[in-house]
Design a protein around this motif. Structure first.
Motif, mmCIF file in Angstrom:
data_model
loop_
_atom_site.group_PDB
_atom_site.id
_atom_site.type_symbol
_atom_site.label_atom_id
_atom_site.label_comp_id
_atom_site.label_asym_id
_atom_site.label_seq_id
_atom_site.Cartn_x
_atom_site.Cartn_y
_atom_site.Cartn_z
ATOM 1 N N LEU A 1 1.085 24.232 62.371
ATOM 2 C CA LEU A 1 0.548 24.510 63.645
ATOM 3 C C LEU A 1 -0.020 25.908 63.594
ATOM 4 N N GLY A 2 0.163 26.840 62.520
ATOM 5 C CA GLY A 2 -0.538 27.922 62.412
ATOM 6 C C GLY A 2 -2.081 27.579 61.963
ATOM 7 N N SER A 3 -2.317 26.659 61.222
ATOM 8 C CA SER A 3 -3.565 26.230 60.826
ATOM 9 C C SER A 3 -4.425 25.589 62.121
ATOM 10 N N ALA A 4 -3.557 25.265 62.778
ATOM 11 C CA ALA A 4 -4.369 24.510 63.967
ATOM 12 C C ALA A 4 -4.674 25.670 64.787
ATOM 13 N N ALA A 5 -4.035 26.714 64.904
ATOM 14 C CA ALA A 5 -4.426 27.950 65.830
ATOM 15 C C ALA A 5 -5.707 28.450 65.424
ATOM 16 N N TYR A 6 -5.612 28.573 63.969
ATOM 17 C CA TYR A 6 -6.848 29.215 63.259
ATOM 18 C C TYR A 6 -8.045 28.269 63.530
ATOM 19 N N TRP B 1 -2.786 38.448 65.091
ATOM 20 C CA TRP B 1 -1.883 37.842 66.141
ATOM 21 C C TRP B 1 -1.236 36.517 65.779
ATOM 22 N N ILE B 2 -1.961 35.468 64.973
ATOM 23 C CA ILE B 2 -1.833 34.328 64.783
ATOM 24 C C ILE B 2 -0.734 34.417 63.750
ATOM 25 N N PHE B 3 -0.937 35.318 62.663
ATOM 26 C CA PHE B 3 -0.167 35.625 61.582
ATOM 27 C C PHE B 3 1.289 36.043 62.068
ATOM 28 N N PHE B 4 1.261 36.949 63.339
ATOM 29 C CA PHE B 4 2.786 37.157 63.686
ATOM 30 C C PHE B 4 3.504 36.060 64.279
ATOM 31 N N SER B 5 2.669 35.406 65.235
ATOM 32 C CA SER B 5 3.187 34.165 66.031
ATOM 33 C C SER B 5 3.766 33.281 65.195
ATOM 34 N N THR B 6 3.073 32.811 64.081
ATOM 35 C CA THR B 6 3.373 31.756 63.261
ATOM 36 C C THR B 6 4.854 32.213 62.694
ATOM 37 N N ASN B 7 4.698 33.383 61.976
ATOM 38 C CA ASN B 7 6.233 33.631 61.350
ATOM 39 C C ASN B 7 7.365 33.886 62.335
ATOM 40 N N ALA B 8 6.928 34.345 63.637
ATOM 41 C CA ALA B 8 8.111 34.335 64.727
ATOM 42 C C ALA B 8 8.618 32.985 64.730
ATOM 43 N N LEU B 9 7.688 31.980 64.724
ATOM 44 C CA LEU B 9 8.371 30.565 65.013
ATOM 45 C C LEU B 9 9.051 29.975 63.791
ATOM 46 N N ALA B 10 8.692 30.525 62.613
ATOM 47 C CA ALA B 10 9.354 30.203 61.235
ATOM 48 C C ALA B 10 10.913 30.442 61.292
ATOM 49 N N VAL B 11 10.898 31.851 62.065
ATOM 50 C CA VAL B 11 12.231 32.402 61.909
ATOM 51 C C VAL B 11 13.226 31.798 62.942
ATOM 52 N N GLN C 1 -8.532 49.378 66.428
ATOM 53 C CA GLN C 1 -8.354 47.866 66.007
ATOM 54 C C GLN C 1 -7.609 47.761 64.580
ATOM 55 N N ALA C 2 -7.792 48.520 63.762
ATOM 56 C CA ALA C 2 -7.009 48.825 62.414
ATOM 57 C C ALA C 2 -5.691 49.086 62.676
ATOM 58 N N GLN C 3 -5.201 50.009 63.765
ATOM 59 C CA GLN C 3 -3.876 50.169 63.936
ATOM 60 C C GLN C 3 -3.190 49.024 64.596
ATOM 61 N N LEU C 4 -3.962 48.111 65.509
ATOM 62 C CA LEU C 4 -3.184 46.926 66.024
ATOM 63 C C LEU C 4 -3.062 45.927 64.631
ATOM 64 N N ILE C 5 -4.078 45.721 63.821
ATOM 65 C CA ILE C 5 -3.865 44.968 62.904
ATOM 66 C C ILE C 5 -2.414 45.183 61.839
ATOM 67 N N CYS C 6 -2.525 46.592 61.553
ATOM 68 C CA CYS C 6 -1.547 47.276 60.760
ATOM 69 C C CYS C 6 -0.134 46.887 61.530
ATOM 70 N N THR C 7 0.046 47.239 62.653
ATOM 71 C CA THR C 7 1.269 47.025 63.409
ATOM 72 C C THR C 7 1.822 45.475 63.455
ATOM 73 N N LEU C 8 0.703 44.637 63.766
ATOM 74 C CA LEU C 8 1.091 43.291 63.534
ATOM 75 C C LEU C 8 1.565 42.759 62.444
ATOM 76 N N VAL C 9 0.829 43.324 61.250
ATOM 77 C CA VAL C 9 1.110 42.711 59.961
ATOM 78 C C VAL C 9 2.597 43.312 59.419
ATOM 79 N N LEU C 10 2.691 44.637 59.840
ATOM 80 C CA LEU C 10 4.099 45.178 59.536
ATOM 81 C C LEU C 10 5.320 44.210 60.054
ATOM 82 N N LEU C 11 4.955 43.995 61.542
ATOM 83 C CA LEU C 11 6.110 43.519 62.257
ATOM 84 C C LEU C 11 6.325 41.940 61.698
ATOM 85 N N THR C 12 5.101 41.438 60.930
ATOM 86 C CA THR C 12 5.174 40.002 60.352
ATOM 87 C C THR C 12 5.940 39.990 59.258
#
Length: 414
Positions: free
Chosen positions: A366-371, A385-395, A322-333
């Motif tokens: 939109l991110g707030s709505a997802a949370y 996951w939501i953190f990554f998706s919202t920043n991808a949308l911002a880009v 779980q921690a590895q998945l979180i770290c990967t998503l945070v780094l990509l974000t």
């Protein structure tokens, strides 16, 4: 000549931001290792509040002062900026006190007051150094950081030695340390203030006038920092301080790379704003993007590969799936944040900061709505996951706005 000047200022800004971020990262790492998880959750919550108060109090000082000082240096803009920050600080303090009294908060008022004061000190620092950077003076910030970094390292050593187990004394020392760069900046600005003191009253823009000019900058900065801190906000609301601490550990692990967008964006904005012709702006932006983006992306790639051994080494705990998945998503974000910053600078340099503000606001909502949809099922993993998706949308949003921004700027040119 342009290239050497850009690189020299980029290096000065890199050193200054590197010292600042590096010392903060070591401080957060020390606290993550040595505070109990519940207490680190308290620290994460209060530190998150300081990060949210900071852009509100700064009220758009960063890009606004760099952009305008690069066009025409006028210390009255800085003075009005400091007045606005103090006014916003007073308003936020009163509102926070009333809210805490109404809700009967479990954490003490002292912690909330410290978060407000830290946000104020960061805002005043940012205003002074943004004005100096807009005036093409980047080296001073390096000297200003030396004392504060040395003091922060002493605090880190004290934490590793087990001298602190509570959040309040650490926050108080962070506040005191943040005052040293501010004193350096004010001392450097004092001769300019004395020189123009007689003309300041008639040259100083009115409070309401500058509030209107700065509103879109402040609007963007508040929602941008909110977008970055959304996971912490909703984990504190819907999950637990334990989950908040777990997510922040992943964030702390990669905190050094968060300085990369800050390092180049301030220099690039100052140079782009100084170019009066659109064709010159386009050439400079393309050249900087093509050379710097692949280079600045390398640290993210290295950290992605190094995470399996870096996490247990730095945080003194095993890396779970779980921690590895979180770290990967945070780094990509965080890598997406690097890409996003290029287009934020570009749109601001074209004088269309309102577009940038609207874009980040829509994405943050939109991110707030997802949370909110996740609600009680929100975990550190879902938040990542939501953190990554919202920043991808911002880009994608900012990239889509770049072409009409160029067309709008071209139509405004005589």
């Amino acid at each position: 000549m342009l290239r050497s000047d850009f690189v020299r200022k980029l290096m000065s800004n890199s050193v200054a931001q590197g010292l600042n971020f590096g010392s903060r990262w070591l401080l957060n790492l020390a606290l993550a290792r040595h505070l109990l998880e519940q207490e680190f959750g308290v620290f994460s919550f209060i530190y998150m509040l300081a990060n949210l108060f900071f852009p509100a109090i700064a009220f758009g000082a960063n890009f606004y002062l760099i952009h305008h000082a690069a066009q025409q240096r006028n210390i009255s803009q800085l003075l009005q900026s400091l007045r606005i920050s103090l006014l916003v600080f007073v308003v936020l303090t009163i509102c926070s006190a009333l809210l805490l009294w109404w809700t009967d908060a479990t954490l003490s008022w002292t912690l909330y007051l410290l978060s407000l004061l830290i946000g104020l000190s960061w805002a005043l620092n940012q205003a002074c150094f943004s004005y100096l950077k807009g005036a093409q003076q980047f080296a001073l910030e390096v000297r200003s950081q030396l004392v504060s970094v040395a003091l922060t390292l002493l605090l880190v050593i004290a934490i590793f030695a087990g001298c602190f187990s509570q959040t309040a004394p650490v926050l108080l020392l962070i506040l005191l340390i943040s005052l040293f760069p501010l004193m350096t900046a004010l001392r450097a600005l004092l001769p300019e203030y004395r020189h123009w003191q007689g003309d300041l009253q008639e040259n100083t823009p009115g409070l309401w006038q500058q509030l209107k000019q700065r509103f879109s900058y402040a609007w963007h900065d508040v929602f941008a920092i909110y977008l970055t801190n959304i996971p912490f906000v909703f984990l504190a609301l819907f999950s637990s301080l334990l989950a908040l601490g777990q997510f922040r550990k992943a964030f702390v692990l990669f905190m050094p790379v968060t300085l990369l967008p800050v390092v180049f964006s301030q220099v690039l904005l100052a140079k782009l704003s100084h170019q009066p012709l659109l064709d010159d702006k386009i050439r400079l932006f393309k050249r900087v993007f093509l050379y710097s983006f692949p280079l600045l992306s390398l640290p993210y790639f290295v950290l992605l590969l190094a995470c399996p051994w870096l996490y247990p080494w730095l945080l003194a705990e095993p890396l779970s799936a779980q921690a590895q998945l979180i770290c990967t998503l945070v780094l990509l974000t965080l890598w997406l944040t690097l890409l996003k910053t290029y287009f934020e600078v570009w749109i601001t340099a074209l004088g269309l900061n309102k577009w940038r503000a609207v874009s980040v606001t829509v994405v943050a909502l939109l991110g707030s709505a997802a949370y909110l949809v996740a609600n009680k099922q929100l975990s550190a993993e879902v938040a990542a996951w939501i953190f990554f998706s919202t920043n991808a949308l911002a880009v994608l949003s900012l990239m889509g706005l770049s072409l009409p921004a160029v067309q709008q700027y071209r139509r405004r040119q005589p």
